[in-house]
Enzyme design. Structure first.
Site, PDB file in Angstrom:
ATOM      1  N   TYR A  66      35.580  59.205  51.942  1.00  0.00           N
ATOM      2  CA  TYR A  66      35.529  57.789  52.329  1.00  0.00           C
ATOM      3  C   TYR A  66      36.912  57.255  52.714  1.00  0.00           C
ATOM      4  CZ  TYR A  66      30.982  57.763  49.852  1.00  0.00           C
ATOM      5  OH  TYR A  66      29.714  58.020  49.402  1.00  0.00           O
ATOM      6  N   LYS A 115      26.028  48.680  48.298  1.00  0.00           N
ATOM      7  CA  LYS A 115      27.346  48.396  48.869  1.00  0.00           C
ATOM      8  C   LYS A 115      27.315  47.077  49.616  1.00  0.00           C
ATOM      9  CE  LYS A 115      28.482  49.128  52.960  1.00  0.00           C
ATOM     10  NZ  LYS A 115      28.587  49.694  54.309  1.00  0.00           N
ATOM     11  N   ASP A 153      31.570  53.648  42.686  1.00  0.00           N
ATOM     12  CA  ASP A 153      31.346  54.968  43.273  1.00  0.00           C
ATOM     13  C   ASP A 153      32.117  55.096  44.575  1.00  0.00           C
ATOM     14  OD1 ASP A 153      29.134  57.415  43.466  1.00  0.00           O
ATOM     15  OD2 ASP A 153      29.695  56.612  45.433  1.00  0.00           O
ATOM     16  N   VAL A 209      30.557  44.076  51.276  1.00  0.00           N
ATOM     17  CA  VAL A 209      31.915  43.546  51.222  1.00  0.00           C
ATOM     18  C   VAL A 209      31.895  42.023  51.153  1.00  0.00           C
ATOM     19  CG1 VAL A 209      32.921  45.508  52.429  1.00  0.00           C
ATOM     20  CG2 VAL A 209      32.114  43.545  53.758  1.00  0.00           C
ATOM     21  N   ARG A 268      26.868  38.408  48.569  1.00  0.00           N
ATOM     22  CA  ARG A 268      25.899  39.511  48.541  1.00  0.00           C
ATOM     23  C   ARG A 268      26.171  40.435  47.370  1.00  0.00           C
ATOM     24  NH1 ARG A 268      23.343  41.246  52.952  1.00  0.00           N
ATOM     25  NH2 ARG A 268      23.204  39.023  53.369  1.00  0.00           N
ATOM     26  N   ILE A 304      23.509  52.239  43.588  1.00  0.00           N
ATOM     27  CA  ILE A 304      24.882  51.799  43.898  1.00  0.00           C
ATOM     28  C   ILE A 304      24.905  51.060  45.239  1.00  0.00           C
ATOM     29  CG2 ILE A 304      26.270  53.378  42.508  1.00  0.00           C
ATOM     30  CD1 ILE A 304      26.253  55.325  44.924  1.00  0.00           C
ATOM     31  N   HIS A 322      29.901  66.750  46.822  1.00  0.00           N
ATOM     32  CA  HIS A 322      29.315  65.754  47.726  1.00  0.00           C
ATOM     33  C   HIS A 322      28.080  66.275  48.469  1.00  0.00           C
ATOM     34  CE1 HIS A 322      30.654  61.943  50.088  1.00  0.00           C
ATOM     35  NE2 HIS A 322      29.346  62.018  50.001  1.00  0.00           N
TER      36      HIS A 322
END
Length: 275
Positions: free
Chosen positions: A52, A232, A47, A234, A238, A230, A110
């Site tokens: 973004y 998130k 997503d 990085v 994780r 969803i 959005h």
């Protein structure tokens, strides 16, 4: 579709993974590695959104992943400044170009931005994109019940889903009831409340009982509640942990303990106030 995630059948028959990967607030130059890690871990739903600024990063990861396009489910979103029929079509073209794709699986408005009063015209453009086969499904994000009811009344086309802030601290029960009545799937952004709830006693107790992290408990709660989610990250470890939520089940008592955390906690703006 991923063998790791259960799926949800949307109201037009398209099948979507219930657990996907979000890239909100991930810089474009970090997005490629994060999405690559997610795809390697087994995620198949990604997503993103025009605002973004990382659609190119997502596209690079998809292109180099080796995962067949038909196994992927890619979502992006129309930003507020591009609302209106013609502007929406142009914005979609730009997003598709950055993603390097021939179609999206889901395209969302959005925010409703009610003061602009362009979301119905924007949605009519989404209907054209759907009819032309340029996106497989269309939906909305951050819409309130009144916005949804107007959209359906004026266009006759029910969005497949509404992506909204939703976590144990903000459970959106009235909105979810509207979704259920209209046949709209509920997708949660900020599903972990940006970590704000993870030290709650109810969650740490359940985490200890199930030998899981508090984040895994919350994601499991979402899945058992029927939400599409969803998360998130990085961090590769994780990213994998957030997908590892299928080897245990929360009891009715466990679910009730998480349900009791609802307190109207928002980490983002109220949809009626953002324009």
């Amino acid at each position: 579709m991923s063998t790791f995630s259960p799926t949800v059948t949307l109201n037009n028959g398209v099948v979507m993974p219930q657990l996907g990967f979000g890239v909100f607030q991930v810089p474009d130059d970090e997005t490629t590695a994060a999405v690559a890690s997610a795809l390697e871990a087994g995620y198949r739903s990604v997503d993103t959104a025009a605002v973004y600024g990382n659609e190119r990063g997502v596209g690079r990861a998809l292109a180099s992943s080796g995962v067949p396009r038909e196994e992927l489910f890619v979502t992006t979103k129309l930003w507020n400044d591009d609302q209106g029929y013609d502007a929406t079509l142009r914005a979609f073209d730009a997003s598709l170009d950055k993603l390097g794709l021939e179609y999206t699986d889901l395209y969302l408005i959005h925010w409703p931005t009610p003061a602009r009063d362009r979301y119905v015209d924007s949605y009519r453009a989404l209907e054209k994109l759907l009819a032309d086969g340029r996106t497989r499904t269309i939906g909305v994000s951050n819409f309130q019940p009144a916005h949804l009811e107007r959209l359906v009344a004026e266009t006759g086309v029910v969005p497949v889903l509404n992506q909204v802030e939703l976590h144990p601290g903000l459970q959106q029960r009235e909105l979810r009831a509207t979704h259920a009545a209209l046949g709209i799937a509920t997708e949660a952004w900020s599903p972990l409340a940006q970590g704000a709830l993870l030290k709650e006693d109810a969650l740490t107790t359940l985490a200890e009982r199930h030998d899981r992290s508090p984040a895994q408990i919350v994601l499991r709660w979402h899945l058992q509640s029927g939400n599409i989610v969803i998360p998130k990250s990085v961090t590769p470890a994780r990213i994998r942990e957030n997908l590892d939520v299928f080897g245990f089940t929360l009891s009715d008592e466990d679910m009730a303990a998480v349900d009791a955390l609802d307190r109207g906690l928002r980490t983002g703006p109220h949809p009626d106030e953002l324009n």
